[in-house]
Design a protein around this motif. Structure first.
Motif, PDB file in Angstrom:
ATOM      1  N   THR A  85     -49.569 -40.119 106.957  1.00 50.05           N
ATOM      2  CA  THR A  85     -50.196 -39.036 106.050  1.00 50.05           C
ATOM      3  C   THR A  85     -48.709 -38.306 105.293  1.00 50.05           C
ATOM      4  O   THR A  85     -47.795 -38.294 106.022  1.00 50.05           O
ATOM      5  N   LEU A  86     -48.599 -38.594 104.160  1.00 50.52           N
ATOM      6  CA  LEU A  86     -47.612 -38.196 103.145  1.00 50.52           C
ATOM      7  C   LEU A  86     -47.888 -37.101 102.401  1.00 50.52           C
ATOM      8  O   LEU A  86     -49.006 -36.895 102.157  1.00 50.52           O
ATOM      9  N   GLY A  87     -46.841 -36.861 101.731  1.00 49.13           N
ATOM     10  CA  GLY A  87     -47.141 -35.516 100.552  1.00 49.13           C
ATOM     11  C   GLY A  87     -46.517 -35.856  99.414  1.00 49.13           C
ATOM     12  O   GLY A  87     -45.578 -36.569  99.155  1.00 49.13           O
ATOM     13  N   TRP A  88     -46.891 -35.404  98.127  1.00 53.58           N
ATOM     14  CA  TRP A  88     -46.425 -35.583  96.878  1.00 53.58           C
ATOM     15  C   TRP A  88     -46.376 -34.184  96.245  1.00 53.58           C
ATOM     16  O   TRP A  88     -47.364 -33.623  95.790  1.00 53.58           O
ATOM     17  N   ALA A  89     -45.133 -33.561  96.333  1.00 49.06           N
ATOM     18  CA  ALA A  89     -45.214 -32.074  95.778  1.00 49.06           C
ATOM     19  C   ALA A  89     -43.860 -31.858  95.095  1.00 49.06           C
ATOM     20  O   ALA A  89     -42.981 -32.886  94.976  1.00 49.06           O
ATOM     21  N   GLY A  90     -43.801 -30.808  94.628  1.00 50.40           N
ATOM     22  CA  GLY A  90     -42.410 -30.131  93.898  1.00 50.40           C
ATOM     23  C   GLY A  90     -41.997 -29.079  94.196  1.00 50.40           C
ATOM     24  O   GLY A  90     -42.137 -28.408  95.124  1.00 50.40           O
ATOM     25  N   ASN A  91     -41.283 -28.228  93.127  1.00 48.36           N
ATOM     26  CA  ASN A  91     -40.768 -27.232  93.128  1.00 48.36           C
ATOM     27  C   ASN A  91     -41.392 -26.077  94.233  1.00 48.36           C
ATOM     28  O   ASN A  91     -40.973 -25.436  95.158  1.00 48.36           O
ATOM     29  N   PRO A 114     -37.735 -35.448 103.602  1.00 46.85           N
ATOM     30  CA  PRO A 114     -37.719 -35.846 102.092  1.00 46.85           C
ATOM     31  C   PRO A 114     -37.746 -37.479 102.286  1.00 46.85           C
ATOM     32  O   PRO A 114     -36.945 -38.056 103.226  1.00 46.85           O
ATOM     33  N   VAL A 115     -38.381 -38.065 101.512  1.00 46.96           N
ATOM     34  CA  VAL A 115     -38.420 -39.366 101.207  1.00 46.96           C
ATOM     35  C   VAL A 115     -37.721 -39.949  99.786  1.00 46.96           C
ATOM     36  O   VAL A 115     -36.765 -40.613  99.994  1.00 46.96           O
ATOM     37  N   SER A 116     -38.264 -39.337  98.831  1.00 46.64           N
ATOM     38  CA  SER A 116     -37.664 -39.843  97.594  1.00 46.64           C
ATOM     39  C   SER A 116     -37.920 -38.833  96.359  1.00 46.64           C
ATOM     40  O   SER A 116     -39.513 -38.524  96.426  1.00 46.64           O
ATOM     41  N   VAL A 252     -42.932 -36.711 100.268  1.00 51.41           N
ATOM     42  CA  VAL A 252     -42.440 -36.190 101.546  1.00 51.41           C
ATOM     43  C   VAL A 252     -43.255 -36.638 102.625  1.00 51.41           C
ATOM     44  O   VAL A 252     -44.423 -37.026 102.540  1.00 51.41           O
ATOM     45  N   GLY A 253     -42.745 -36.459 103.868  1.00 52.66           N
ATOM     46  CA  GLY A 253     -43.692 -36.896 105.111  1.00 52.66           C
ATOM     47  C   GLY A 253     -43.437 -35.752 105.897  1.00 52.66           C
ATOM     48  O   GLY A 253     -42.790 -34.509 105.806  1.00 52.66           O
ATOM     49  N   PRO A 254     -44.097 -35.645 107.149  1.00 52.74           N
ATOM     50  CA  PRO A 254     -43.930 -34.642 108.152  1.00 52.74           C
ATOM     51  C   PRO A 254     -42.620 -34.590 108.771  1.00 52.74           C
ATOM     52  O   PRO A 254     -41.830 -35.691 108.536  1.00 52.74           O
ATOM     53  N   ALA A 255     -42.006 -33.567 109.453  1.00 54.06           N
ATOM     54  CA  ALA A 255     -40.967 -33.632 110.110  1.00 54.06           C
ATOM     55  C   ALA A 255     -41.133 -34.894 111.088  1.00 54.06           C
ATOM     56  O   ALA A 255     -42.008 -35.114 111.660  1.00 54.06           O
ATOM     57  N   LYS A 256     -39.829 -35.118 111.361  1.00 50.51           N
ATOM     58  CA  LYS A 256     -39.514 -36.400 112.426  1.00 50.51           C
ATOM     59  C   LYS A 256     -40.272 -37.167 112.217  1.00 50.51           C
ATOM     60  O   LYS A 256     -40.424 -38.247 112.945  1.00 50.51           O
ATOM     61  N   LEU A 257     -40.387 -37.909 110.917  1.00 52.44           N
ATOM     62  CA  LEU A 257     -40.869 -39.105 110.320  1.00 52.44           C
ATOM     63  C   LEU A 257     -39.683 -40.177 110.807  1.00 52.44           C
ATOM     64  O   LEU A 257     -38.495 -39.635 110.476  1.00 52.44           O
ATOM     65  N   SER A 258     -39.852 -41.388 111.370  1.00 48.14           N
ATOM     66  CA  SER A 258     -38.820 -42.305 111.654  1.00 48.14           C
ATOM     67  C   SER A 258     -38.244 -42.664 110.680  1.00 48.14           C
ATOM     68  O   SER A 258     -38.378 -42.862 109.367  1.00 48.14           O
ATOM     69  N   GLN A 259     -36.966 -43.072 110.764  1.00 52.28           N
ATOM     70  CA  GLN A 259     -35.898 -43.164 109.645  1.00 52.28           C
ATOM     71  C   GLN A 259     -36.236 -44.741 109.001  1.00 52.28           C
ATOM     72  O   GLN A 259     -36.195 -44.862 107.824  1.00 52.28           O
ATOM     73  N   ASP A 260     -36.863 -45.344 109.989  1.00 51.70           N
ATOM     74  CA  ASP A 260     -37.205 -47.035 109.501  1.00 51.70           C
ATOM     75  C   ASP A 260     -38.211 -46.784 108.499  1.00 51.70           C
ATOM     76  O   ASP A 260     -38.237 -47.483 107.440  1.00 51.70           O
ATOM     77  N   VAL A 261     -39.159 -45.928 109.003  1.00 52.78           N
ATOM     78  CA  VAL A 261     -40.367 -45.624 107.675  1.00 52.78           C
ATOM     79  C   VAL A 261     -39.913 -44.934 106.484  1.00 52.78           C
ATOM     80  O   VAL A 261     -40.325 -45.461 105.260  1.00 52.78           O
ATOM     81  N   VAL A 262     -39.027 -43.926 106.783  1.00 59.96           N
ATOM     82  CA  VAL A 262     -38.555 -43.324 105.548  1.00 59.96           C
ATOM     83  C   VAL A 262     -37.997 -44.287 104.473  1.00 59.96           C
ATOM     84  O   VAL A 262     -37.904 -44.305 103.379  1.00 59.96           O
ATOM     85  N   ASP A 263     -37.184 -45.002 105.297  1.00 61.20           N
ATOM     86  CA  ASP A 263     -35.867 -46.218 104.418  1.00 61.20           C
ATOM     87  C   ASP A 263     -37.130 -47.025 103.650  1.00 61.20           C
ATOM     88  O   ASP A 263     -36.922 -47.412 102.517  1.00 61.20           O
ATOM     89  N   LYS A 264     -38.079 -47.368 104.580  1.00 57.49           N
ATOM     90  CA  LYS A 264     -39.115 -48.379 103.650  1.00 57.49           C
ATOM     91  C   LYS A 264     -39.636 -47.986 102.647  1.00 57.49           C
ATOM     92  O   LYS A 264     -40.156 -48.203 101.450  1.00 57.49           O
ATOM     93  N   LEU A 265     -40.296 -46.585 102.830  1.00 59.19           N
ATOM     94  CA  LEU A 265     -40.952 -45.751 101.863  1.00 59.19           C
ATOM     95  C   LEU A 265     -39.805 -45.662 100.456  1.00 59.19           C
ATOM     96  O   LEU A 265     -40.199 -45.554  99.411  1.00 59.19           O
ATOM     97  N   ALA A 266     -38.499 -45.200 100.825  1.00 57.78           N
ATOM     98  CA  ALA A 266     -37.762 -44.806  99.737  1.00 57.78           C
ATOM     99  C   ALA A 266     -37.510 -46.125  98.969  1.00 57.78           C
ATOM    100  O   ALA A 266     -37.263 -46.251  97.730  1.00 57.78           O
ATOM    101  N   ALA A 267     -37.484 -47.497  99.579  1.00 56.48           N
ATOM    102  CA  ALA A 267     -37.150 -48.538  98.949  1.00 56.48           C
ATOM    103  C   ALA A 267     -38.318 -48.954  97.941  1.00 56.48           C
ATOM    104  O   ALA A 267     -37.998 -49.177  96.823  1.00 56.48           O
ATOM    105  N   ALA A 268     -39.463 -48.488  98.403  1.00 55.58           N
ATOM    106  CA  ALA A 268     -40.735 -48.765  97.410  1.00 55.58           C
ATOM    107  C   ALA A 268     -40.571 -47.999  96.302  1.00 55.58           C
ATOM    108  O   ALA A 268     -41.009 -48.142  95.392  1.00 55.58           O
ATOM    109  N   MET A 269     -40.227 -46.641  96.477  1.00 54.70           N
ATOM    110  CA  MET A 269     -40.138 -45.494  95.516  1.00 54.70           C
ATOM    111  C   MET A 269     -39.249 -46.145  94.378  1.00 54.70           C
ATOM    112  O   MET A 269     -39.519 -45.596  93.428  1.00 54.70           O
TER     113      MET A 269
END
Length: 320
Positions: A85-91, A114-116, A252-269
């Protein structure tokens, strides 16, 4: 017994690492905290298609609108931090709306990972032709000569455009009358009808009005001129650099999202941001494709939270 426990721990570590490498193994939901059809929603849907292609798993958009984006992001804040479950949001929902409430549904500083960054744009200060000003300097001079009588429209109390208007008053030491509307479209109608003197609106809404010669663009809030409105200077060029405030949105994801998942999503973004279809689609809406590292996005969010929460406290602005 100790040996078996050690083996169990080792297997758990190996399993966790394998899980991160395999992510995602089932469909991922991206919550868009606004109604379907807008620029945020459209960009999220295109990104979801590209993430599906890049990560070989389905990404679907779910719209959860209301309360300035806080209903949708409130749901994200309560979600399990497993990357599904992720979110797509802004200011607004990430840096403004919660500070307008006495009891917000989440703390924007701690509730998300924060992801990207995904896109950037500007707000534009438009003037009605009858006001007889062609640039910000002339507008400020007129406002100082007529304190309290020049009005500025926005899409509502506590919105990013409202805060930009208040920031303009502070930076230029002018006394302007705020007229809140329900949307950018209502602001445009009021400008064209002469009910308000100037208005802050999104670049997406401003571009056809300026290019069509119906309204006058005074400044854009971003750090660069809009390609579709090359004659409209930035706030920095106009002499008010402290008003340089980009409009942004990201993943963005919820708090405490694992760094491995964050990095994978950021690379995809990062791949999404380079996609020509994505870039062209955003450009057609007055938006600019962007990407960032999680750390860079976190820094951007922190700077905006600090700026807007301080201004909201100083002016005692409330969304209730």
């Amino acid at each position: 017994m100790i040996r078996l426990t050690a083996i169990g721990v080792a297997l758990a570590v190996i399993s966790a690492g394998a899980g991160a490498q395999e992510y995602p193994t089932h469909p991922v939901t991206i919550i868009v905290p606004f109604a379907a059809g807008g620029g945020t929603d459209q960009s999220a849907r295109l990104a979801a298609q590209l993430l599906t292609k890049s990560l070989h798993q389905t990404f679907v958009v779910e719209n959860k609108a209301g309360a300035g984006g806080m209903i949708g992001l409130g749901q994200l804040a309560r979600a399990k931090p497993d990357g599904y479950t992720l979110g797509w949001a802004g200011n607004s929902p990430l840096t403004i709306a919660p500070y307008l409430q006495k009891s917000p549904p989440y703390d924007p500083a701690t509730a998300f990972t924060p992801v990207s960054l995904a896109g950037l744009s500007s707000s534009v200060l438009l003037a009605r032709p009858g006001l007889d000003v062609r640039n910000l300097q002339a507008f400020v001079a007129k406002a100082k000569a007529q304190p309290g009588s020049i009005s500025f429209g926005t899409s509502g109390i506590g919105t990013s455009t409202h805060l930009l208007g208040e920031l303009l008053k502070s930076e230029t030491k002018t006394d302007l009358l705020h007229v809140p509307y329900k949307s950018d479209a209502e602001c445009i109608s009021a400008l064209l009808g002469g009910q308000v003197d100037v208005a802050w609106v999104s670049a997406q809404i401003a571009i056809p009005q300026v290019s069509g010669g119906k309204l006058i663009g005074l400044v854009v809030s971003g750090d660069a001129r809009e390609p579709a409105m090359p004659g409209v200077p930035t706030v920095k060029e106009a002499g008010v650099p402290n008003m340089q405030v980009p409009i942004f949105f990201g993943l963005v994801g919820p708090a405490k999202l694992s760094q491995d998942v964050v990095d994978k999503l950021a690379a995809a973004m990062a791949t999404v941001a380079r996609d020509e279809e994505y870039r062209n689609a955003l450009a057609s809406m007055g938006l600019h494709a962007a990407a960032s590292s999680p750390a860079q996005f976190s820094t951007l969010l922190e700077s905006h939270r600090t700026r807007w929460s301080t201004l909201i406290r100083q002016l005692n602005i409330s969304g209730q």
